[in-house]
Design a protein around this motif. Structure first.
Motif, PDB file in Angstrom:
ATOM      1  N   THR A 172       4.995 -17.605  13.495  1.00 43.57           N
ATOM      2  CA  THR A 172       3.969 -16.973  12.662  1.00 43.57           C
ATOM      3  C   THR A 172       4.096 -15.454  12.723  1.00 43.57           C
ATOM      4  OG1 THR A 172       2.380 -16.901  14.464  1.00 43.57           O
ATOM      5  CG2 THR A 172       2.326 -18.847  13.043  1.00 43.57           C
ATOM      6  N   PRO A 173       3.698 -14.775  11.654  1.00 45.25           N
ATOM      7  CA  PRO A 173       3.668 -13.310  11.715  1.00 45.25           C
ATOM      8  C   PRO A 173       2.499 -12.847  12.578  1.00 45.25           C
ATOM      9  CG  PRO A 173       2.859 -14.069   9.594  1.00 45.25           C
ATOM     10  CD  PRO A 173       3.317 -15.282  10.345  1.00 45.25           C
ATOM     11  N   GLY A 174       2.598 -11.645  13.085  1.00 43.51           N
ATOM     12  CA  GLY A 174       1.533 -11.120  13.938  1.00 43.51           C
ATOM     13  C   GLY A 174       1.648 -11.684  15.337  1.00 43.51           C
ATOM     14  N   ARG A 175       0.514 -11.788  16.005  1.00 45.14           N
ATOM     15  CA  ARG A 175       0.471 -12.334  17.368  1.00 45.14           C
ATOM     16  C   ARG A 175      -0.694 -13.306  17.466  1.00 45.14           C
ATOM     17  NH1 ARG A 175      -1.647  -8.388  20.185  1.00 45.14           N
ATOM     18  NH2 ARG A 175      -3.532  -9.533  20.634  1.00 45.14           N
ATOM     19  N   VAL A 176      -0.415 -14.537  17.772  1.00 46.72           N
ATOM     20  CA  VAL A 176      -1.459 -15.546  17.935  1.00 46.72           C
ATOM     21  C   VAL A 176      -1.785 -15.667  19.409  1.00 46.72           C
ATOM     22  CG1 VAL A 176      -2.037 -17.980  17.663  1.00 46.72           C
ATOM     23  CG2 VAL A 176      -0.756 -16.804  15.867  1.00 46.72           C
ATOM     24  N   ASP A 177      -3.052 -15.415  19.750  1.00 46.00           N
ATOM     25  CA  ASP A 177      -3.506 -15.536  21.131  1.00 46.00           C
ATOM     26  C   ASP A 177      -4.127 -16.891  21.412  1.00 46.00           C
ATOM     27  OD1 ASP A 177      -2.722 -12.905  21.630  1.00 46.00           O
ATOM     28  OD2 ASP A 177      -4.710 -12.101  21.153  1.00 46.00           O
ATOM     29  N   ASP A 178      -4.778 -17.471  20.408  1.00 43.66           N
ATOM     30  CA  ASP A 178      -5.519 -18.711  20.623  1.00 43.66           C
ATOM     31  C   ASP A 178      -5.725 -19.418  19.287  1.00 43.66           C
ATOM     32  OD1 ASP A 178      -7.185 -20.530  22.236  1.00 43.66           O
ATOM     33  OD2 ASP A 178      -8.848 -19.700  21.087  1.00 43.66           O
ATOM     34  N   VAL A 179      -5.645 -20.751  19.309  1.00 44.20           N
ATOM     35  CA  VAL A 179      -5.940 -21.555  18.126  1.00 44.20           C
ATOM     36  C   VAL A 179      -6.884 -22.667  18.545  1.00 44.20           C
ATOM     37  CG1 VAL A 179      -5.019 -22.952  16.242  1.00 44.20           C
ATOM     38  CG2 VAL A 179      -3.632 -21.097  17.184  1.00 44.20           C
ATOM     39  N   ASP A 180      -8.082 -22.656  17.988  1.00 47.79           N
ATOM     40  CA  ASP A 180      -9.039 -23.750  18.196  1.00 47.79           C
ATOM     41  C   ASP A 180      -8.882 -24.711  17.035  1.00 47.79           C
ATOM     42  OD1 ASP A 180     -10.172 -22.643  20.500  1.00 47.79           O
ATOM     43  OD2 ASP A 180     -11.663 -21.523  19.367  1.00 47.79           O
ATOM     44  N   THR A 181      -8.542 -25.958  17.327  1.00 51.16           N
ATOM     45  CA  THR A 181      -8.332 -26.935  16.270  1.00 51.16           C
ATOM     46  C   THR A 181      -9.261 -28.129  16.431  1.00 51.16           C
ATOM     47  OG1 THR A 181      -6.600 -28.058  17.529  1.00 51.16           O
ATOM     48  CG2 THR A 181      -5.892 -26.359  15.994  1.00 51.16           C
ATOM     49  N   SER A 182      -9.641 -28.687  15.305  1.00 50.21           N
ATOM     50  CA  SER A 182     -10.362 -29.953  15.296  1.00 50.21           C
ATOM     51  C   SER A 182      -9.885 -30.737  14.084  1.00 50.21           C
ATOM     52  CB  SER A 182     -11.875 -29.745  15.260  1.00 50.21           C
ATOM     53  OG  SER A 182     -12.266 -29.127  14.059  1.00 50.21           O
ATOM     54  N   TYR A 183      -9.958 -32.052  14.205  1.00 56.60           N
ATOM     55  CA  TYR A 183      -9.505 -32.943  13.146  1.00 56.60           C
ATOM     56  C   TYR A 183     -10.662 -33.834  12.711  1.00 56.60           C
ATOM     57  CZ  TYR A 183      -4.884 -31.513  14.680  1.00 56.60           C
ATOM     58  OH  TYR A 183      -3.776 -30.766  15.004  1.00 56.60           O
ATOM     59  N   GLY A 184     -10.648 -34.203  11.442  1.00 58.09           N
ATOM     60  CA  GLY A 184     -11.696 -35.067  10.930  1.00 58.09           C
ATOM     61  C   GLY A 184     -11.251 -35.756   9.662  1.00 58.09           C
ATOM     62  N   GLU A 185     -12.215 -36.323   8.984  1.00 51.23           N
ATOM     63  CA  GLU A 185     -11.975 -37.016   7.718  1.00 51.23           C
ATOM     64  C   GLU A 185     -11.808 -35.992   6.598  1.00 51.23           C
ATOM     65  OE1 GLU A 185     -11.675 -40.356   7.168  1.00 51.23           O
ATOM     66  OE2 GLU A 185     -11.694 -40.490   9.366  1.00 51.23           O
ATOM     67  N   PRO A 186     -10.852 -36.194   5.707  1.00 49.95           N
ATOM     68  CA  PRO A 186     -10.697 -35.274   4.572  1.00 49.95           C
ATOM     69  C   PRO A 186     -11.860 -35.419   3.594  1.00 49.95           C
ATOM     70  CG  PRO A 186      -9.215 -37.133   4.344  1.00 49.95           C
ATOM     71  CD  PRO A 186      -9.880 -37.280   5.683  1.00 49.95           C
ATOM     72  N   THR A 187     -12.204 -34.319   2.944  1.00 51.55           N
ATOM     73  CA  THR A 187     -13.286 -34.344   1.953  1.00 51.55           C
ATOM     74  C   THR A 187     -12.758 -34.386   0.530  1.00 51.55           C
ATOM     75  OG1 THR A 187     -13.413 -31.943   1.763  1.00 51.55           O
ATOM     76  CG2 THR A 187     -14.766 -32.993   3.495  1.00 51.55           C
ATOM     77  N   GLY A 188     -11.517 -33.917   0.331  1.00 52.25           N
ATOM     78  CA  GLY A 188     -10.942 -33.888  -1.007  1.00 52.25           C
ATOM     79  C   GLY A 188     -11.503 -32.798  -1.889  1.00 52.25           C
ATOM     80  N   GLU A 189     -12.260 -31.877  -1.321  1.00 53.24           N
ATOM     81  CA  GLU A 189     -12.916 -30.834  -2.121  1.00 53.24           C
ATOM     82  C   GLU A 189     -11.942 -29.764  -2.637  1.00 53.24           C
ATOM     83  OE1 GLU A 189     -15.191 -27.836   0.539  1.00 53.24           O
ATOM     84  OE2 GLU A 189     -14.867 -29.591   1.804  1.00 53.24           O
ATOM     85  N   LEU A 190     -10.813 -29.577  -1.970  1.00 50.13           N
ATOM     86  CA  LEU A 190      -9.869 -28.541  -2.367  1.00 50.13           C
ATOM     87  C   LEU A 190      -8.669 -29.188  -3.042  1.00 50.13           C
ATOM     88  CD1 LEU A 190     -10.172 -26.528   0.938  1.00 50.13           C
ATOM     89  CD2 LEU A 190     -11.096 -25.854  -1.269  1.00 50.13           C
ATOM     90  N   GLN A 191      -8.301 -28.684  -4.213  1.00 50.08           N
ATOM     91  CA  GLN A 191      -7.241 -29.293  -5.016  1.00 50.08           C
ATOM     92  C   GLN A 191      -5.867 -28.679  -4.784  1.00 50.08           C
ATOM     93  OE1 GLN A 191      -8.068 -32.106  -6.779  1.00 50.08           O
ATOM     94  NE2 GLN A 191      -9.937 -31.720  -5.634  1.00 50.08           N
ATOM     95  N   ASP A 192      -5.820 -27.505  -4.158  1.00 52.28           N
ATOM     96  CA  ASP A 192      -4.552 -26.849  -3.856  1.00 52.28           C
ATOM     97  C   ASP A 192      -4.735 -26.082  -2.550  1.00 52.28           C
ATOM     98  OD1 ASP A 192      -6.129 -24.685  -4.580  1.00 52.28           O
ATOM     99  OD2 ASP A 192      -4.909 -24.102  -6.303  1.00 52.28           O
ATOM    100  N   PHE A 193      -3.766 -25.246  -2.179  1.00 45.99           N
ATOM    101  CA  PHE A 193      -3.928 -24.441  -0.974  1.00 45.99           C
ATOM    102  C   PHE A 193      -4.042 -22.991  -1.420  1.00 45.99           C
ATOM    103  CE2 PHE A 193      -3.417 -22.426   3.016  1.00 45.99           C
ATOM    104  CZ  PHE A 193      -3.828 -23.356   3.936  1.00 45.99           C
ATOM    105  N   SER A 194      -5.095 -22.327  -0.982  1.00 37.74           N
ATOM    106  CA  SER A 194      -5.324 -20.940  -1.408  1.00 37.74           C
ATOM    107  C   SER A 194      -5.543 -20.034  -0.202  1.00 37.74           C
ATOM    108  CB  SER A 194      -6.522 -20.863  -2.345  1.00 37.74           C
ATOM    109  OG  SER A 194      -7.694 -21.255  -1.667  1.00 37.74           O
ATOM    110  N   THR A 195      -5.476 -18.750  -0.465  1.00 36.25           N
ATOM    111  CA  THR A 195      -5.818 -17.749   0.547  1.00 36.25           C
ATOM    112  C   THR A 195      -7.043 -17.036   0.040  1.00 36.25           C
ATOM    113  OG1 THR A 195      -4.306 -16.154  -0.458  1.00 36.25           O
ATOM    114  CG2 THR A 195      -3.453 -17.448   1.371  1.00 36.25           C
ATOM    115  N   GLY A 196      -8.119 -17.187   0.754  1.00 34.23           N
ATOM    116  CA  GLY A 196      -9.391 -16.626   0.300  1.00 34.23           C
ATOM    117  C   GLY A 196      -9.864 -15.496   1.148  1.00 34.23           C
TER     118      GLY A 196
END
Length: 94
Positions: free
Chosen positions: A70-94
């Protein structure tokens, strides 16, 4: 061929991840993996990543988020997994 289960990843990435192209490269990885979702800067300097898709592809993105690729420096990543909602139709940067 058996269809894989779809899951949703919610990850908060902390470190030097704003202003270094982190969201752009996350978008590029997510699109390559066929995921939908969003990568957005947060007020505290972190990046929030939400991604939905096939289990193995989502987990590959999660692994990439905490890698040295990854670019930059990653110190920590908090992740969680769940059921998909289907609300997003593509991948965007907001």
């Amino acid at each position: 061929m058996e269809e894989q289960q779809r899951i949703r990843l919610t990850a908060t990435v902390r470190g030097t991840v704003q202003g270094v192209g982190f969201r752009y490269y996350t978008h590029k990885q997510a699109v390559r993996l066929g995921l939908t979702g969003i990568a957005s800067n947060q007020a505290d300097g972190s990046v929030l990543v939400i991604a939905e898709g096939e289990d193995c592809a989502v987990r590959e993105l999660a692994s990439w988020l905490s890698s040295r690729a990854t670019p930059g420096r990653v110190d920590d990543v908090d992740t969680s997994y769940g059921e998909p909602t289907g609300e997003l139709q593509d991948f965007s940067t907001g």
